[in-house]
Design an enzyme around this catalytic site. Structure first.
Site, PDB file in Angstrom:
ATOM      1  N   GLU A 187      -4.162   8.571  -2.117  1.00  0.00           N
ATOM      2  CA  GLU A 187      -4.315   7.696  -0.950  1.00  0.00           C
ATOM      3  C   GLU A 187      -4.209   8.431   0.382  1.00  0.00           C
ATOM      4  O   GLU A 187      -4.766   7.974   1.389  1.00  0.00           O
ATOM      5  CB  GLU A 187      -3.255   6.590  -1.008  1.00  0.00           C
TER       6      GLU A 187
ATOM      7  N   SER B 119      -7.081   1.339   5.528  1.00  0.00           N
ATOM      8  CA  SER B 119      -7.777   0.894   4.319  1.00  0.00           C
ATOM      9  C   SER B 119      -8.881  -0.095   4.656  1.00  0.00           C
ATOM     10  O   SER B 119      -8.798  -0.835   5.640  1.00  0.00           O
ATOM     11  CB  SER B 119      -6.780   0.227   3.361  1.00  0.00           C
ATOM     12  N   SER B 120      -9.906  -0.118   3.810  1.00  0.00           N
ATOM     13  CA  SER B 120     -10.974  -1.111   3.924  1.00  0.00           C
ATOM     14  C   SER B 120     -10.697  -2.355   3.082  1.00  0.00           C
ATOM     15  O   SER B 120     -11.534  -3.259   3.027  1.00  0.00           O
ATOM     16  CB  SER B 120     -12.315  -0.490   3.482  1.00  0.00           C
TER      17      SER B 120
ATOM     18  N   THR C 178      -5.576  -0.422  -5.632  1.00  0.00           N
ATOM     19  CA  THR C 178      -6.358   0.820  -5.680  1.00  0.00           C
ATOM     20  C   THR C 178      -5.494   2.038  -5.979  1.00  0.00           C
ATOM     21  O   THR C 178      -4.291   2.043  -5.704  1.00  0.00           O
ATOM     22  CB  THR C 178      -7.085   1.045  -4.336  1.00  0.00           C
TER      23      THR C 178
ATOM     24  N   THR D  14     -11.067   1.243  -6.317  1.00  0.00           N
ATOM     25  CA  THR D  14     -10.410  -0.028  -6.013  1.00  0.00           C
ATOM     26  C   THR D  14     -10.827  -1.138  -6.989  1.00  0.00           C
ATOM     27  O   THR D  14     -11.833  -1.049  -7.676  1.00  0.00           O
ATOM     28  CB  THR D  14     -10.690  -0.469  -4.554  1.00  0.00           C
TER      29      THR D  14
ATOM     30  N   ARG E 159       0.846  -1.193   0.000  1.00  0.00           N
ATOM     31  CA  ARG E 159       0.000   0.000   0.000  1.00  0.00           C
ATOM     32  C   ARG E 159       0.885   1.247   0.000  1.00  0.00           C
ATOM     33  O   ARG E 159       1.999   1.248   0.529  1.00  0.00           O
ATOM     34  CB  ARG E 159      -0.897  -0.026   1.234  1.00  0.00           C
TER      35      ARG E 159
END
Length: 572
Positions: free
Chosen positions: A427, A453-454, A406, A388, A110
């Protein structure tokens, strides 16, 4: 004596008959139980959010590539077919199951906070327009180094081979896919697109491109060819990274070549939780696996099944408990801070998996849904609700990959690098929702920090039955709601995989209000309102949740891509 002899013979024959019957049943029943439906594959499958990218992943598997090879190839493709969702300018999280060792790993690539980020960035959170953000929200892209790390650990085919299908797609006359066209021509996105550097890519004069219009993208094709030949390092320590940084600097970006060089993906243990006969493996913070695990851990104690929800009241009761569990989950999202940047919360996420907490939450759930926000620890801070992409892969040997990627909101920061063809993420916007409930103080960003983040690329394994569910989704804050309901529908309510994903969902926002997807069951909706569940007054313009999954059940392999995004899975 004759009568006794005949009796003995009859008993012997009866015993033999029973024995034969048992043998026949033992042979026939397993075959009957193992019979696959017509939509099943028998060896392997890929579920991306478009047919063309699922097909590319399938071909890689048929060329003896590993599931990781297939996932990477499908993701590279998705960055072209659905560039509003993901691409080389974003970040990725892999959850990987190695069938030969039985081990599960998470590779977290990420994006991170740049060293020279705007010190007053979070002061802009309240007024930030998530769809018109800008260069100040760009995080250090981790996508390519994530691919490289996954390939180094689990790849089988040559690195360059994974890029060739998408390079060919771009070189052979790529046209605008229907879903991309919908995003480009959506009224709430067009003003932002019109004022951004994306005009030079997605506009034909003053008009946005439409479905099946030619989409020349030579800069990205050149970039992919360079990366295929020279490796991921060309973006992080080479000429491509220098070009990218120069391109976006004049648009306000503070990203540096030093930021790119310093980025490192993290290889970590997954969160692990028992879920009936399954074990759920999901990514730890800053990804959302702890929240997904928390919700399912609470719900499993209510023992929902196809039988318990057969009638209208049973359906209402299940969804009421789901809504309540989601409310409590929203109140726990602050726990998703990056534990490497905030060591003080290192073990807080583990608390969410404890049975004692699940039992406590169950005791807080009653027949009403009109409790105060404080009952759930809700903060009222809203996350983003779109963006995403996800790919699920199952290989012939049973190895599996769930990968979520994403650039955050649609088209990310809406900042484009014309010489590399890369769209940049926004982000850092996700840093805005990481303050604790009851506090108005948001901790300042830490260089190298990964925003919460989800994303929940997950793998559920039932060793006894030989079953496996590889699943994940897209849609920002909708991801966890959508993936939870797909898992419940499939594993507890007995839906087919396709129906489990296609079923309309509900979502609980940060204010504790319920949002219903169009076509959600009206009878259940009214039943929830009768129990005090408040409906959101501002209906979101569109539900952009999208779930991709592969389910293995003995010799049968089922794969489904979400039709909400016109997806279609592929396998053999």
């Amino acid at each position: 004596m004759a009568w006794g002899h005949r009796t003995t013979v009859c008993l012997v024959l009866l015993g033999v008959s029973l024995g034969l019957a048992i043998i026949v049943l033992a042979v026939v029943l397993p075959h009957h139980q193992a019979s696959c439906r017509p939509d099943a594959f028998t060896r392997a499958a890929v579920a991306a959010d478009s047919k063309i990218c699922s097909d590319i992943g399938r071909v890689i598997l048929q060329q003896q590539g590993s599931p990781v090879d297939a996932a990477i190839a499908a993701l590279i493709c998705t960055g072209v077919v659905n560039p509003q969702s993901m691409g080389l300018g974003g970040g990725v999280v892999f959850t990987i199951y190695n069938a030969s060792t039985g081990k599960v790993e998470v590779i977290n690539a990420r994006e991170t906070v740049p060293a020279s980020h705007d010190q007053r960035l979070l002061d802009q959170c309240t007024n930030a327009l998530p769809l018109c953000t800008g260069a100040q929200w760009i995080g250090v892209p981790g996508e390519l180094r994530g691919y490289a790390e996954a390939h180094r650990r689990y790849g089988r085919l040559p690195w360059a081979q994974l890029f060739q299908p998408t390079i060919a797609l771009l070189r052979e006359g790529f046209r605008v896919p229907p879903i991309l066209s919908q995003f480009l021509n959506t009224s709430f996105l067009q003003p932002c697109l019109n004022s951004s550097t994306l005009r030079q890519l997605f506009f034909n004069g003053t008009e946005t491109l439409r479905s099946q219009d030619p989409l020349p993208w030579p800069a990205l094709a050149n970039t992919l060819e360079t990366v295929a030949k020279e490796g991921a390092e060309v973006l992080y320590t080479g000429k491509l990274g220098q070009t990218l940084v120069e391109d976006i600097a004049w648009q306000g970006s503070q990203l540096t070549v030093q930021d790119l060089a310093a980025f490192r993906p993290k290889v970590v243990e997954p969160l692990e939780m028992a879920l009936g006969n399954y074990t759920l493996y999901s990514p730890p913070p800053p990804a959302g696996g702890a929240i997904l695990s928390f919700i399912l851990n609470v719900l499993k104690g209510f023992n929902f099944s196809a039988e318990t929800v057969a009638g209208p009241e049973g359906k209402v009761n299940m969804y009421h408990h789901l809504v309540e569990a989601l409310k409590f989950a929203v109140g726990q999202r602050w726990r998703l801070w990056d534990p490497y940047s905030h060591p003080g919360i290192q073990n807080i996420s583990q608390d969410l998996l404890r049975e004692t907490l699940a039992q406590h939450i169950r005791q807080q759930i009653d027949g009403r849904g009109d409790h105060q926000l404080s009952h759930y620890n809700l903060s009222g801070v809203r996350g983003n609700s779109m963006g995403t992409s996800h790919v699920s892969v199952l290989g012939e040997d049973g190895s599996a990959v769930a990968a979520t990627s994403t650039i955050n909101t649609p088209f990310g920061a809406m900042v484009y690098s014309p010489r590399t063809g890369i769209l940049l993420n926004n982000e850092l916007l996700d840093l805005c929702w990481r303050h604790k409930p009851g506090s108005t103080v948001t901790p300042p960003p830490v260089p190298g920090e990964q925003p919460p983040s989800s994303m929940v690329p997950s793998i559920l394994i039932n060793e006894v039955q030989g079953s496996k569910l590889v699943i994940g989704g897209a849609g920002g804050e909708l991801i966890i709601s959508a993936v939870t309901q797909a898992i419940v529908n499939k594993l507890w309510l007995g839906f087919s995989l396709t129906d489990a994903i296609a079923a309309p969902i509900l979502h609980v926002n940060s204010k504790g209000h319920v949002e219903y997807e169009p076509k959600f069951n009206q009878e259940v909706r009214k039943g929830l309102q009768d129990r005090g569940q408040s409906q959101s007054q501002s209906q979101r313009p569109v539900f952009l949740n999208s779930v991709q999954a592969v389910f293995q059940e003995g010799p049968c392999v089922y794969a489904a891509s979400d039709l909400r995004k016109a997806g279609k899975a592929s396998g053999y």
